[in-house]
Design an enzyme around this catalytic site. Structure first.
Site, PDB file in Angstrom:
ATOM      1  N   GLY A 158       5.081 -71.102 -27.808  1.00 42.16           N
ATOM      2  CA  GLY A 158       3.674 -71.129 -28.191  1.00 42.16           C
ATOM      3  C   GLY A 158       2.780 -71.980 -27.325  1.00 42.16           C
ATOM      4  CG  ASP A 216       4.695 -66.419 -33.072  1.00 46.81           C
ATOM      5  OD1 ASP A 216       5.690 -65.726 -33.317  1.00 46.81           O
ATOM      6  OD2 ASP A 216       4.709 -67.663 -33.158  1.00 46.81           O
ATOM      7  CG  ASP A 231       3.429 -77.316 -38.124  1.00 49.21           C
ATOM      8  OD1 ASP A 231       4.435 -77.812 -37.593  1.00 49.21           O
ATOM      9  OD2 ASP A 231       3.246 -76.094 -38.180  1.00 49.21           O
ATOM     10  CG  ASP A 250       1.771 -74.011 -30.275  1.00 51.61           C
ATOM     11  OD1 ASP A 250       2.470 -74.964 -30.684  1.00 51.61           O
ATOM     12  OD2 ASP A 250       2.089 -72.828 -30.483  1.00 51.61           O
ATOM     13  CE  LYS A 287      -1.310 -75.260 -40.048  1.00 57.80           C
ATOM     14  NZ  LYS A 287      -0.435 -74.069 -40.156  1.00 57.80           N
ATOM     15  CG  LEU A 334      -3.780 -72.095 -37.462  1.00 55.68           C
ATOM     16  CD1 LEU A 334      -3.889 -73.366 -36.627  1.00 55.68           C
ATOM     17  CD2 LEU A 334      -5.131 -71.653 -37.983  1.00 55.68           C
ATOM     18  NE  ARG A 360       4.827 -66.189 -29.225  1.00 52.38           N
ATOM     19  CZ  ARG A 360       5.118 -67.363 -29.783  1.00 52.38           C
ATOM     20  NH1 ARG A 360       4.248 -68.337 -29.755  1.00 52.38           N
ATOM     21  NH2 ARG A 360       6.280 -67.551 -30.379  1.00 52.38           N
TER      22      ARG A 360
END
Length: 177
Positions: A44, A162, A106, A103, A134, A156, A168
């Site tokens: 990602g 993705d 979280d 990317d 996040k 997201l 993506r």
């Protein structure tokens, strides 16, 4: 992929993404040198890392590039709680500053694992940067050194993010929920 919405809700446009990346490059450039290894977390983070390293180059900072392929999600919408390493760093990090790029932050598991790998590879210093952070109910360690965007707690997609490998390539960051 019939379960995907036909038009996900745009949260951050391609133009806004470019502005955030340029701002991150300005903030990061004074803290690194041309011997720094920018190490992207695959898969990602590739979109963000490509844009950020080009933005750094535009302002005269020409980092070296590497990748670490980690996975914690698979095709699921939540972390499995463990990290799989699919491919390690390719170049020596010994004695170098490493800028880890990802990317989205979280759970913090991938970033912590990447920092551990870089430290074990004898990096002189490890600096971390994520495009989006996040909210999370529990403390995470380490927190990223640089954050581009404080994202909402939504699923997201786009700009490298993705859903089971799909979406993506969207130029914007969108929410699927």
């Amino acid at each position: 992929m019939a379960d995907l919405p036909s038009k996900p809700a745009v949260l951050l446009s391609e133009t806004e993404i470019a502005r955030i990346v340029a701002d991150l490059a300005q903030r990061i450039a004074p803290t690194i040198d041309d011997d720094t290894v920018a190490a992207v977390l695959l898969t990602g983070g590739l979109w963000f890392a490509a844009d950020l390293t080009r933005a750094l180059s535009r302002i005269g900072r020409h980092v070296r590039f590497d990748a670490l392929w980690l996975a914690s999600y698979g095709d699921e919408q939540s972390s499995r709680g463990r990290i799989d390493v699919h491919a390690p760093f390719q170049r020596s990090l010994e004695g170098r500053k490493v800028l880890i790029l990802d990317d989205v932050f979280d759970t913090g598991l991938s970033l912590a694992e990447a920092v551990r790998h870089a430290t074990e590879a004898a990096a002189a210093e490890v600096v971390t940067c994520v495009f989006a952070r996040k909210p999370w109910p529990k403390p995470r360690a380490p927190e990223p050194d640089f954050v581009g965007w404080e994202a909402p707690n939504r699923f997201l997609v786009g700009y490298g993010l993705d859903h089971a490998g799909a979406l993506r390539g969207l130029p914007d960051i969108c929410a699927l929920d």
